[in-house]
Scaffold this active site. Structure first.
Site, PDB file in Angstrom:
ATOM      1  N   HIS A  39       0.846  -1.187   0.000  1.00  0.00           N
ATOM      2  CA  HIS A  39       0.000   0.000   0.000  1.00  0.00           C
ATOM      3  C   HIS A  39       0.885   1.243   0.000  1.00  0.00           C
ATOM      4  O   HIS A  39       2.088   1.140   0.196  1.00  0.00           O
ATOM      5  CB  HIS A  39      -0.894   0.010   1.252  1.00  0.00           C
ATOM      6  CG  HIS A  39      -0.094   0.185   2.497  1.00  0.00           C
ATOM      7  ND1 HIS A  39       0.546  -0.864   3.124  1.00  0.00           N
ATOM      8  CD2 HIS A  39       0.224   1.299   3.220  1.00  0.00           C
ATOM      9  CE1 HIS A  39       1.206  -0.412   4.179  1.00  0.00           C
ATOM     10  NE2 HIS A  39       1.039   0.902   4.257  1.00  0.00           N
ATOM     11  N   HIS A 117       6.074   6.508  -1.084  1.00  0.00           N
ATOM     12  CA  HIS A 117       6.816   5.307  -1.434  1.00  0.00           C
ATOM     13  C   HIS A 117       6.021   4.081  -1.001  1.00  0.00           C
ATOM     14  O   HIS A 117       5.113   4.182  -0.172  1.00  0.00           O
ATOM     15  CB  HIS A 117       8.198   5.298  -0.766  1.00  0.00           C
ATOM     16  CG  HIS A 117       8.123   5.191   0.717  1.00  0.00           C
ATOM     17  ND1 HIS A 117       7.882   6.284   1.519  1.00  0.00           N
ATOM     18  CD2 HIS A 117       8.227   4.127   1.551  1.00  0.00           C
ATOM     19  CE1 HIS A 117       7.852   5.898   2.781  1.00  0.00           C
ATOM     20  NE2 HIS A 117       8.049   4.591   2.835  1.00  0.00           N
TER      21      HIS A 117
END
Length: 166
Positions: A39, A117
């Site tokens: 995620h 990220h």
């Protein structure tokens, strides 16, 4: 309860990340998040009992759908290697507005710049990997409030709420 707000990934983006993880596994070892845990975190709330406040911040979020893309060489923070994310300015605006709203509601968030990220591996052991994340993109149409539980030594993420972007 350990909570965070995140973008859950499309199958195409997840597959690109799994390809990079497979390349990493051939070059070293570490703690790899399972596919269902990949995620992009927008805001980490940490341990809190204020589920209503977290849901209120999620529901107050205002953002149009936007494109998010991965691809290219991974980056790292020490022994954590990650896939970089390219999105339009809506991604950073969304994350920063969510974080500001959460702080206004009394949540204590880490005070560091937002650097989007997706974690590929933690506690990397090996030489600097020669890996390229395949290019993939998705349209982000919703954001999620997730709970993180440690069960039998494994992180399990459960979606508690979500909001569609319009």
């Amino acid at each position: 309860m350990r909570l965070f707000l995140a973008i859950q990934l499309s199958p195409a983006v997840r597959e690109a990340l799994l390809t990079a993880q497979a390349d990493l596994r051939r070059q070293g070892r570490g703690s790899f998040p399972p596919p269902e845990n990949l995620h992009l975190t927008l805001a980490f709330l940490g341990e809190t009992a204020d589920l209503p406040g977290a849901r209120a911040a999620l529901n107050a979020a205002a953002c149009r759908p936007f494109t998010l893309a991965v691809g290219g060489p991974p980056g790292h923070f020490g022994d954590l290697w990650w896939a970089g994310v390219r999105g339009d300015p809506a991604l950073e605006d969304l994350a920063l507005s969510l974080q500001a709203d959460l702080r206004a509601r009394g949540f204590r968030l880490e005070d560091r710049p937002f650097r989007p990220h997706i974690t590929l591996v933690r506690r990397w052991r090996g030489e600097a990997p020669q890996v390229t994340v395949p290019h993939a993109s998705m349209v982000v149409r919703r954001i999620s409030l997730l709970r993180s539980d440690l069960t039998d030594g494994k992180r399990i993420y459960t979606e508690l709420s979500n909001k569609s972007l319009r």
